[in-house]
Design an enzyme around this catalytic site. Sequence first.
Site, mmCIF file in Angstrom:
data_model
loop_
_atom_site.group_PDB
_atom_site.id
_atom_site.type_symbol
_atom_site.label_atom_id
_atom_site.label_comp_id
_atom_site.label_asym_id
_atom_site.label_seq_id
_atom_site.Cartn_x
_atom_site.Cartn_y
_atom_site.Cartn_z
ATOM 1 C CE LYS A 648 -1.825 3.031 1.944
ATOM 2 N NZ LYS A 648 -1.617 4.426 1.502
ATOM 3 C CB CYS A 763 12.655 9.927 8.736
ATOM 4 S SG CYS A 763 13.626 8.733 7.816
HETATM 5 P P1 NAD Z 1 2.177 9.296 6.686
HETATM 6 O O1 NAD Z 1 2.190 8.774 8.051
HETATM 7 O O2 NAD Z 1 1.274 10.400 6.373
HETATM 8 O O3 NAD Z 1 1.832 8.123 5.676
HETATM 9 C C1 NAD Z 1 2.529 6.901 5.659
HETATM 10 C C2 NAD Z 1 1.662 5.819 5.074
HETATM 11 O O4 NAD Z 1 0.617 5.546 5.964
HETATM 12 C C3 NAD Z 1 1.010 6.193 3.763
HETATM 13 O O5 NAD Z 1 1.028 5.093 2.906
HETATM 14 C C4 NAD Z 1 -0.388 6.536 4.180
HETATM 15 O O6 NAD Z 1 -1.324 6.378 3.131
HETATM 16 C C5 NAD Z 1 -0.625 5.536 5.266
HETATM 17 N N1 NAD Z 1 -1.696 5.856 6.204
HETATM 18 C C6 NAD Z 1 -2.175 7.064 6.567
HETATM 19 N N2 NAD Z 1 -3.147 6.927 7.460
HETATM 20 C C7 NAD Z 1 -3.294 5.614 7.699
HETATM 21 C C8 NAD Z 1 -4.127 4.861 8.547
HETATM 22 N N3 NAD Z 1 -5.018 5.419 9.332
HETATM 23 N N4 NAD Z 1 -4.003 3.522 8.545
HETATM 24 C C9 NAD Z 1 -3.097 2.947 7.757
HETATM 25 N N5 NAD Z 1 -2.286 3.600 6.938
HETATM 26 C C10 NAD Z 1 -2.379 4.940 6.909
HETATM 27 O O7 NAD Z 1 3.688 9.673 6.329
HETATM 28 P P2 NAD Z 1 4.272 10.315 5.017
HETATM 29 O O8 NAD Z 1 3.858 11.748 4.941
HETATM 30 O O9 NAD Z 1 3.994 9.469 3.845
HETATM 31 O O10 NAD Z 1 5.826 10.213 5.277
HETATM 32 C C11 NAD Z 1 6.523 11.142 6.020
HETATM 33 C C12 NAD Z 1 6.760 10.638 7.424
HETATM 34 O O11 NAD Z 1 7.442 9.401 7.363
HETATM 35 C C13 NAD Z 1 7.646 11.528 8.260
HETATM 36 O O12 NAD Z 1 7.124 11.606 9.539
HETATM 37 C C14 NAD Z 1 8.969 10.794 8.277
HETATM 38 O O13 NAD Z 1 9.766 11.090 9.375
HETATM 39 C C15 NAD Z 1 8.532 9.391 8.258
HETATM 40 N N6 NAD Z 1 9.585 8.532 7.736
HETATM 41 C C16 NAD Z 1 10.242 7.717 8.614
HETATM 42 C C17 NAD Z 1 11.256 6.910 8.160
HETATM 43 C C18 NAD Z 1 12.014 6.007 9.084
HETATM 44 O O14 NAD Z 1 12.709 5.118 8.611
HETATM 45 N N7 NAD Z 1 11.911 6.175 10.385
HETATM 46 C C19 NAD Z 1 11.585 6.912 6.812
HETATM 47 C C20 NAD Z 1 10.875 7.739 5.956
HETATM 48 C C21 NAD Z 1 9.863 8.535 6.424
#
Ligand code: NAD
Length: 968
Positions: A648, A763
């Site tokens: 997803k 991140c």
């Molecule tokens: P996000 O949390 O908005 O989305 C991540 C994923 O979760 C997407 O696929 C989204 O569609 C899905 N999602 C959203 N709501 C959901 C729900 N209720 N249930 C299930 N899935 C759901 O994050 P983003 O904007 O795509 O990415 C940026 C974030 O990711 C930043 O906070 C960043 O720090 C973090 N990040 C962390 C790492 C790491 O390795 N720690 C790496 C990359 C990004």
Amino acid sequence: MALDTAAERSIHELEERLRAAATSHPPLVLTPAWFQQHLLDWASSDPDFRVKLLRFVDVLPALRSASAVSDHVRQYFRGVHQPLIGATAGIASTPVFRPILSRVVREGVFAMAGRFIAGATPEEAVPALAALARDDVAYTVDLLGEETLSDAEADAYLERYLQLIRTLSAAENVTPPGAQWADVPHVNISVKLSALCPHLEPAAPEWVSTAARERLRPLLRQAMESGAFINFDMEQFRYKDLLHTAFADALLEPEFSAYPHAGIVVQAYLRDAAADVGRLRELAERRGTPFSVRLVKGAYWDEEVIVAGQNGWPAPVFTGKAETDESFDRCTDALVAAWPHLRPAFGTHNPASIAQAIVKWREAGLRPQDAEFQMLYGMAEGLRGAVAGLGLRTRVYVPVGQVIPGMAYLVRRLLENTSNQAWFMAAPSETAKSAMPARPAVGALDRINNSPPTPLFEPQMRAEMLAALAQRRKDFGREYPLLIGERAVLDRPRSRIEYQCEPGTIIGEVAQATLADVDEAVAAANAAFPAWRDTPAAARGDILRRAAGLLEDRRFALAALMVYESGKPWHEADGDVSEAADYLRYYSAQAEDLETPRLMGHVAGEHNEYFHRGRGVAAIIAPWNFPLAIICGMAVGAIAGGNAAILKPAGQSPLIAAELVSILREAGVPPGVVQYLPGRGGEAGQALVEHPGVDIIAFTGSNAVGLGIIEAAAKTKPGQHNVKRVIAEMGGKNAVIIDEDADLDQAIEGVIASAFGYAGQKCSACSRLVIAGSAYEEAAARLANAVRSLVVGPPHLPETFVPPVINEDARRKIEGYIEGARGYAKLLVQGRTPDAPGPYVPPTVFSNVPLDSPLAQEEVFGPVLAVFRADTFDEALAIAADSAFALTGGVYSRNPRNIAQARASMRVGSLYVNRKVTGAIPARQPFGGMRMSGIGEKAGGPDYVRQFMEPYTQSENTMRRGFAPEEG
Ligand code: NAD
């Protein structure tokens, strides 16, 4: 060039004469004598001490007090077996000796620098130039300086060059008297492109040329006005094409096309040195006015070998001394043949190279005074005297400038002087190894051949990237179906993905999964799982390794899609492909290891095995910011481990994920084992998380969503047959500390890359910078200038460093933080944005940020940096630790004790010392956070695949009737 035996004999005789002259001259005038003589000798014979010495010399100028000097002496040289140094390090612990020691050491190192650097200012250097002139030797002055990190620093450098020409024009007694100098400009300076252009982007030679010529023109004008000669020095290999392009473009401009007093360098240690001579000859012929070429061996050998090794590229340099000498000879031939289009200057201390150049020149019937011989200031004085004594034009390369910024130059010279030639003959890996402290060996499983980044400094690679970007444009508007089991489903509501810099340009359309689709995909995954689990890991691995190859074969096409879909600049998009390929290879090997039964215990009469098998169905819920690498890593962790994965992707980046799934299937992953289910997070994502048929949830994304998933997954549903395991990688609020003795050139560059690369949308990005004590003013000022100079623009242009953020929503959110911070912090600097469509946010830095403010505590996920001042290193550590997140952290320091303290006390997932905090590479820097940054083993680390698998123990009683086979 074919030489007859008579010519060969004269080369040999001349070489012998020059060699005798070179060795007859005492090499050094040493003050304070004990210090230099012993140090250089010891460094030549002891590689470990050589590393310590070079590092100490490097840090010394940045030590602002006597106690700092003695402290560093003690730390650097403690345990060194040389009696004198050991004793010195001992004395350093006694307070009364500290001021004396500090003075002696400083004077010693500065005297050593003084051997290679003629003065702190051009005026100060004039007596040295006059002394050379008395020996009938000319000069070329090189201005030492800090690395240019901003336009302001480049402007200052230009001003110094202009002033240098003026000062040298007015200087008296610096012109050598010999007749061979009759038609030669007496003012001669050597300049560096890196001094005049802060953004040397290897992928963008045209852009760099345009930017650099803004400063080259005034310089060339001043040279023409004063009749001065300007030589353009060559630096690292990755910048070679940039210099060739800027040099050619400048010299072909009508204003300068008839000016003969310019030159460029060819480095003989480069494998393509002879081709460089050819290319320059063509340029000179096209131009119709000759210019000069200085042929040198090359001064960045160690760095070139190390950088190539780190990137998995073949070394661009010859690794044996003999090969370089042969290359020098070949280039000499080419230069002799290129007369009168090219005017040669042979820059070498090798009597054999000089002898063959002299004889070949003469044999070609050319006038001796038309070739020049160049040597470095403070080196090979006997040889120089002998060459000048032959009535040949002999010139010395004279560095001028402060010792502090001149350290890089000094270290290069010391490397050369303490090399004993031995290092140059050694295989590169051995040299690199000798420069590293002894470390335990890396286990075979944790060594993969990382997928090398594309060397975008090569013209062919740039052409391929441009072609891929153009091809993608032709494919814009494609429709991407859901991939559920064997079915491709398109008749669903669509989401349209737009190129953010070109509103209205639709890259592709993707079907959105419904709740029924989720059910169907989970059922298909459960059906496919057992057979996949029972397929041997080695066979699964073969498929995944094939997929890695396919990714690499299509790396330009994939990178181009990420440029448009996720706004990734070229290098970042290319890095995403490499990272994805690395996961495929590393995780395949891990799964094979985990699946292989491990025998436990050692007792007769029982046979105990411990091994892992796949767990079930994994929902892969991914973010948009590493749109290929992260979704690939999570999915492949599952698939390699024998699970079925449902992908997803994030709503912002579904297209690249579709191509990944297609590639995995093409490589042989069965359709039920890898499925593509784009949809809204709150719907399809949520449904997957809650589905009773899902066993593992691998999530990477924001903290809020991640915590919600952890909570939802904990609720057991009717029909559920497994306790869900959640792997959640979440946000960060990462701090970098700049210590008082940090190398600011390196630190500012690293902070800029960490905070503003990909507009801070990582991140791992640095969003807090803590500067300790006396480093604050200078570091903050240089940072501010560097931010003003950042190149912000659309990601499809190769020069872009800061692209727009992912979309308008993100822009508004980030702008909200900036507006809020204006009320409680001080705006240190805000960069530019282009006057063009796209959700641009200017790179922004605030200082005086309260520790409890949103900017200090919350993840902004954009190009916004908070700067803090700390009085001491301890305070800096405390500020860095003041966060709920614990993902990455960084320290720039040359103080071994502070580095050790940071290692011991900075509790972050990945700590980086003296390098940027972004850009982790699988199997080299395992990546993942602690505290509110996540739960789970590190991505790209040795334990990653294990968490997608279940451990089994099987114990068999092997004793029958009191008899048991041997265990073992
Ligand atoms: P996000 O949390 O908005 O989305 C991540 C994923 O979760 C997407 O696929 C989204 O569609 C899905 N999602 C959203 N709501 C959901 C729900 N209720 N249930 C299930 N899935 C759901 O994050 P983003 O904007 O795509 O990415 C940026 C974030 O990711 C930043 O906070 C960043 O720090 C973090 N990040 C962390 C790492 C790491 O390795 N720690 C790496 C990359 C990004």
